[in-house]
Design a protein around this motif. Structure first.
Motif, PDB file in Angstrom:
ATOM      1  N   THR A  48       0.836  -1.212   0.000  1.00  0.00           N
ATOM      2  CA  THR A  48       0.000   0.000   0.000  1.00  0.00           C
ATOM      3  C   THR A  48       0.866   1.255   0.000  1.00  0.00           C
ATOM      4  O   THR A  48       0.611   2.205  -0.749  1.00  0.00           O
ATOM      5  N   GLY A  49       1.893   1.258   0.847  1.00  0.00           N
ATOM      6  CA  GLY A  49       2.776   2.420   0.915  1.00  0.00           C
ATOM      7  C   GLY A  49       3.469   2.694  -0.408  1.00  0.00           C
ATOM      8  O   GLY A  49       3.584   3.849  -0.856  1.00  0.00           O
ATOM      9  N   ARG A  50       3.952   1.618  -1.051  1.00  0.00           N
ATOM     10  CA  ARG A  50       4.610   1.798  -2.340  1.00  0.00           C
ATOM     11  C   ARG A  50       3.622   2.315  -3.389  1.00  0.00           C
ATOM     12  O   ARG A  50       3.970   3.163  -4.223  1.00  0.00           O
ATOM     13  N   ALA A  51       2.401   1.821  -3.348  1.00  0.00           N
ATOM     14  CA  ALA A  51       1.390   2.277  -4.309  1.00  0.00           C
ATOM     15  C   ALA A  51       1.066   3.758  -4.099  1.00  0.00           C
ATOM     16  O   ALA A  51       0.899   4.514  -5.061  1.00  0.00           O
ATOM     17  N   LEU A  52       0.976   4.165  -2.837  1.00  0.00           N
ATOM     18  CA  LEU A  52       0.704   5.571  -2.549  1.00  0.00           C
ATOM     19  C   LEU A  52       1.842   6.459  -3.041  1.00  0.00           C
ATOM     20  O   LEU A  52       1.611   7.534  -3.609  1.00  0.00           O
ATOM     21  N   ARG A  53       3.067   6.019  -2.845  1.00  0.00           N
ATOM     22  CA  ARG A  53       4.210   6.823  -3.291  1.00  0.00           C
ATOM     23  C   ARG A  53       4.275   6.892  -4.814  1.00  0.00           C
ATOM     24  O   ARG A  53       4.608   7.925  -5.401  1.00  0.00           O
ATOM     25  N   LYS A  54       3.962   5.793  -5.454  1.00  0.00           N
ATOM     26  CA  LYS A  54       3.962   5.792  -6.912  1.00  0.00           C
ATOM     27  C   LYS A  54       2.888   6.727  -7.449  1.00  0.00           C
ATOM     28  O   LYS A  54       3.135   7.501  -8.388  1.00  0.00           O
ATOM     29  N   ALA A  55       1.706   6.672  -6.850  1.00  0.00           N
ATOM     30  CA  ALA A  55       0.622   7.567  -7.284  1.00  0.00           C
ATOM     31  C   ALA A  55       1.012   9.027  -7.069  1.00  0.00           C
ATOM     32  O   ALA A  55       0.714   9.891  -7.903  1.00  0.00           O
ATOM     33  N   ALA A  56       1.688   9.296  -5.951  1.00  0.00           N
ATOM     34  CA  ALA A  56       2.120  10.670  -5.675  1.00  0.00           C
ATOM     35  C   ALA A  56       3.139  11.134  -6.705  1.00  0.00           C
ATOM     36  O   ALA A  56       3.090  12.271  -7.184  1.00  0.00           O
ATOM     37  N   ALA A  57       4.078  10.253  -7.070  1.00  0.00           N
ATOM     38  CA  ALA A  57       5.093  10.618  -8.064  1.00  0.00           C
ATOM     39  C   ALA A  57       4.442  10.911  -9.415  1.00  0.00           C
ATOM     40  O   ALA A  57       4.817  11.871 -10.101  1.00  0.00           O
ATOM     41  N   ARG A 520      -4.108  17.534  -0.494  1.00  0.00           N
ATOM     42  CA  ARG A 520      -4.752  16.441  -1.239  1.00  0.00           C
ATOM     43  C   ARG A 520      -3.864  15.206  -1.283  1.00  0.00           C
ATOM     44  O   ARG A 520      -4.351  14.079  -1.225  1.00  0.00           O
ATOM     45  N   ALA A 521      -2.555  15.429  -1.394  1.00  0.00           N
ATOM     46  CA  ALA A 521      -1.629  14.294  -1.402  1.00  0.00           C
ATOM     47  C   ALA A 521      -1.602  13.595  -0.056  1.00  0.00           C
ATOM     48  O   ALA A 521      -1.398  12.377   0.021  1.00  0.00           O
ATOM     49  N   GLN A 522      -1.790  14.334   1.023  1.00  0.00           N
ATOM     50  CA  GLN A 522      -1.780  13.742   2.358  1.00  0.00           C
ATOM     51  C   GLN A 522      -3.064  12.983   2.678  1.00  0.00           C
ATOM     52  O   GLN A 522      -3.050  12.039   3.459  1.00  0.00           O
ATOM     53  N   LYS A 523      -4.164  13.378   2.076  1.00  0.00           N
ATOM     54  CA  LYS A 523      -5.473  12.833   2.444  1.00  0.00           C
ATOM     55  C   LYS A 523      -5.523  11.306   2.426  1.00  0.00           C
ATOM     56  O   LYS A 523      -5.987  10.684   3.402  1.00  0.00           O
ATOM     57  N   PRO A 524      -5.075  10.616   1.364  1.00  0.00           N
ATOM     58  CA  PRO A 524      -5.171   9.141   1.358  1.00  0.00           C
ATOM     59  C   PRO A 524      -4.199   8.456   2.307  1.00  0.00           C
ATOM     60  O   PRO A 524      -4.267   7.233   2.469  1.00  0.00           O
ATOM     61  N   LEU A 525      -3.303   9.211   2.939  1.00  0.00           N
ATOM     62  CA  LEU A 525      -2.343   8.604   3.852  1.00  0.00           C
ATOM     63  C   LEU A 525      -2.931   8.348   5.233  1.00  0.00           C
ATOM     64  O   LEU A 525      -2.392   7.564   6.006  1.00  0.00           O
ATOM     65  N   PHE A 526      -4.029   9.020   5.553  1.00  0.00           N
ATOM     66  CA  PHE A 526      -4.564   8.961   6.907  1.00  0.00           C
ATOM     67  C   PHE A 526      -5.491   7.765   7.099  1.00  0.00           C
ATOM     68  O   PHE A 526      -6.204   7.360   6.175  1.00  0.00           O
ATOM     69  N   ASN A 527      -5.485   7.232   8.302  1.00  0.00           N
ATOM     70  CA  ASN A 527      -6.444   6.188   8.664  1.00  0.00           C
ATOM     71  C   ASN A 527      -7.818   6.795   8.919  1.00  0.00           C
ATOM     72  O   ASN A 527      -8.852   6.181   8.644  1.00  0.00           O
ATOM     73  N   GLU A 528      -7.836   8.032   9.449  1.00  0.00           N
ATOM     74  CA  GLU A 528      -9.097   8.698   9.788  1.00  0.00           C
ATOM     75  C   GLU A 528      -9.841   9.123   8.523  1.00  0.00           C
ATOM     76  O   GLU A 528      -9.244   9.387   7.480  1.00  0.00           O
ATOM     77  N   GLN A 529     -11.125   9.220   8.638  1.00  0.00           N
ATOM     78  CA  GLN A 529     -11.972   9.670   7.535  1.00  0.00           C
ATOM     79  C   GLN A 529     -12.337  11.135   7.746  1.00  0.00           C
ATOM     80  O   GLN A 529     -13.479  11.494   7.998  1.00  0.00           O
ATOM     81  N   GLY A 530     -11.346  11.996   7.661  1.00  0.00           N
ATOM     82  CA  GLY A 530     -11.584  13.419   7.857  1.00  0.00           C
ATOM     83  C   GLY A 530     -11.571  14.172   6.535  1.00  0.00           C
ATOM     84  O   GLY A 530     -11.288  13.626   5.469  1.00  0.00           O
TER      85      GLY A 530
END
Length: 544
Positions: A48-57, A520-530
């Motif tokens: 998941t972390g790698r996918a998030l970083r790839k999407a961010a790049a 916006r880039a930080q939003k999918p990193l959080f566990n919370e639904q804020g």
């Protein structure tokens, strides 16, 4: 050996996670079962972390980058007259040595550190961080992704109005903001600025008024006092309560209005500000605001604003999308809490400065107002007609030039700082880009509609605060005062004579875009639904 060590580490992690037989789906607890469940969980986290970083790049460094428009002055005007050249060798009229300018362009084109070191220096001052515009970043949009419109041309009616505003600001540098509406000089300035055909100043009923003079362009900027409450109220730094009393500089003293001094500044002469640390006061004049922006530390004003708001009732003042407002047994800390907020302010601030270096040096290279004032002085007095057609008639015919000549002995734009402008191009303003980015974070974090009660203004001598009882006293909201805070910082740079209004207005939008993309880039990193909601500088609202 390596595998045995890994197995022991995984077992320890399983114990730390508290995995039980029921949780792992096994009939009875076993070392292997616990280790396998923990490993599976960690492997999933890695994927998941790698996918998030790839999407961010992919988002921050898109395959196709936009074009960056320029106003064409560098290629169309003779002698690079419309472009930044401070610190390089200049002739006795303040025109840049063209081989030296070519060496600067060579460095900006090649990007080689050795070429930057080869840029000629005519004085003591050094260029301000141009290689910062080439750095890569692991978070946030790349500099080349975000576009700033082309700067207005120096012979345009738009720039004529901007220069007139700066000359009037210089003449009104020591007038208290609270006295503008009763000031004959402020009334004259407002009337003159109302005559410009392409002025972008805020107006009331179609005219620039003493109340609207030098304010920002959002509706909230016209509500209440000129200075934002966030630049006036005391700040609680942990156990340290700090009144916003600032050291001062001598009133009535301006710089760069004598041609020999001005020429030395164009060649990079170094000067030192004489600061009075004994007589402190709250910000109450354009000179005070300029002095504040001369020595502020990047995101200082916005950290102060955050701390002021964090001292208010949090159930009312937090943005409604903060997930912990509804939690019965938790509060935010590394996410959606104070550490998250203050670090986010710093994150967007430094990215705003990097974007600024890119736009200033590698795209626009707009001439600073102080240099433009030199063009006006040469055109009207030193070598009449030399720049015919390069400067708009509206500024050459303006009443403000005659008043400035009478007050200072030249048509040069008087500077508030002894050294004049920073050693970087004018467009867009770094201070204003940081302001746009940081106030966007604060608008997202806090409830913009919350009304700041008991507003204040400086006392007559500026050494204390007194209640503000004028129009709009019950309508000062967090959102409005944050917009005003950004405008105040931009006005401080204009008050100093180092930036045009458009340097600021376009920078607010760029800073806002940087902050929005970072959040916006930080939003999918959080566990919370804020979520966060905010009002843009153009008045539209968005939710992240």
């Amino acid at each position: 050996m390596h595998r045995r060590t890994l197995l022991r580490s995984t077992a320890a992690l399983s114990a730390a996670l508290g995995l039980t037989a029921a949780e792992t789906g096994t009939a009875s607890p076993s070392y292997a079962a616990g280790e396998s469940a923990a490993t599976a969980r960690m492997n999933e986290r890695t994927r998941t972390g790698r996918a998030l970083r790839k999407a961010a790049a992919e988002r921050d460094y898109p395959a196709t980058l936009p074009d960056h428009p320029v106003n064409g002055e560098e290629s169309s005007l003779p002698g690079r007259l419309g472009n930044y050249s401070k610190g390089l060798p200049h002739n006795d009229l303040g025109e840049v040595d063209l081989p030296a300018y070519t060496l600067m362009l060579k460095a900006l084109t090649s990007g080689k550190p050795a070429d930057f070191e080869a840029i000629p220096m005519a004085g003591e001052r050094k260029q301000l961080g141009p290689q910062g515009g080439l750095v890569y970043d692991l978070a946030g949009p790349d500099f080349a992704k975000l576009v700033v419109p082309a700067a207005p041309r120096m012979n345009s009616a738009h720039v004529a109005a901007e220069m007139a505003e700066l000359y009037w600001l210089a003449l009104l540098r020591d007038e208290k903001f609270t006295d503008f509406e009763d000031s004959a000089l402020a009334a004259t300035a407002a009337a003159d600025l109302s005559t410009f055909s392409a002025g972008r100043m805020p107006k009331q009923e179609g005219k620039v008024t003493p109340h609207a003079l030098f304010r920002g362009n959002t509706p909230a900027d016209l509500v209440g006092p000129f200075v934002s409450q966030f630049l006036l109220r005391p700040v609680q730094y942990g156990t340290l309560r700090v009144p916003q009393l600032h050291d001062t500089v001598q009133p009535g003293v301006n710089y760069g209005a004598e041609f020999g001094e001005w020429l030395a500044l164009q060649r990079g002469a170094a000067r030192t500000t004489q600061r009075d640390f004994t007589h402190t006061r709250h910000i109450q004049t354009p000179r005070d605001l300029a002095h504040y922006t001369h020595f502020d530390v990047l995101y200082q004003a916005y950290l102060n604003a955050a701390l002021i708001m964090l001292a208010l009732p949090q159930a009312d003042v937090q943005d409604r999308g903060n997930p912990y407002l509804a939690s019965k047994n938790q509060m935010g800390f590394p996410t959606f809490g104070t550490p998250h907020l203050v670090s986010l302010i710093a994150e967007v601030a430094v990215r705003a400065i990097k974007h600024t270096e890119y736009q200033q040096f590698f795209v626009h290279r707009r001439v600073r107002p102080e240099a433009f004032g030199g063009r006006i002085e040469v055109q009207l007095r030193r070598s009449p007609g030399r720049y015919a057609g390069l400067i708009a008639k509206e500024i050459l015919d303006s009443e403000v030039l005659d008043r400035s000549l009478a007050a200072h002995g030249s048509y040069l734009l008087p500077q508030s700082f002894p050294e004049g402008s920073p050693m970087s191009p004018s467009y867009q303003s770094g201070h204003a880009t940081v302001a746009g980015a940081c106030t966007t974070v604060l608008k997202a974090w806090f409830n913009e509609s919350y009304v700041l009660t008991d507003p204040v203004v400086p006392s007559a001598d500026g050494t204390s605060l007194v209640p503000y009882t004028g129009a709009g006293k019950d309508s000062l909201t967090i959102g409005g005062e944050l917009a005003k805070l950004a405008a105040n910082i931009g006005a401080g740079r204009a008050s100093a004579g180092v930036h045009y209004r458009s340097d600021n207005t376009e920078a607010y939008t760029l800073g806002e875009s940087i902050a929005v993309e970072v959040m916006r880039a930080q939003k999918p990193l959080f566990n919370e639904q804020g979520s966060f909601s905010l009002t843009r500088f153009d008045g539209t609202t968005i939710t992240i």
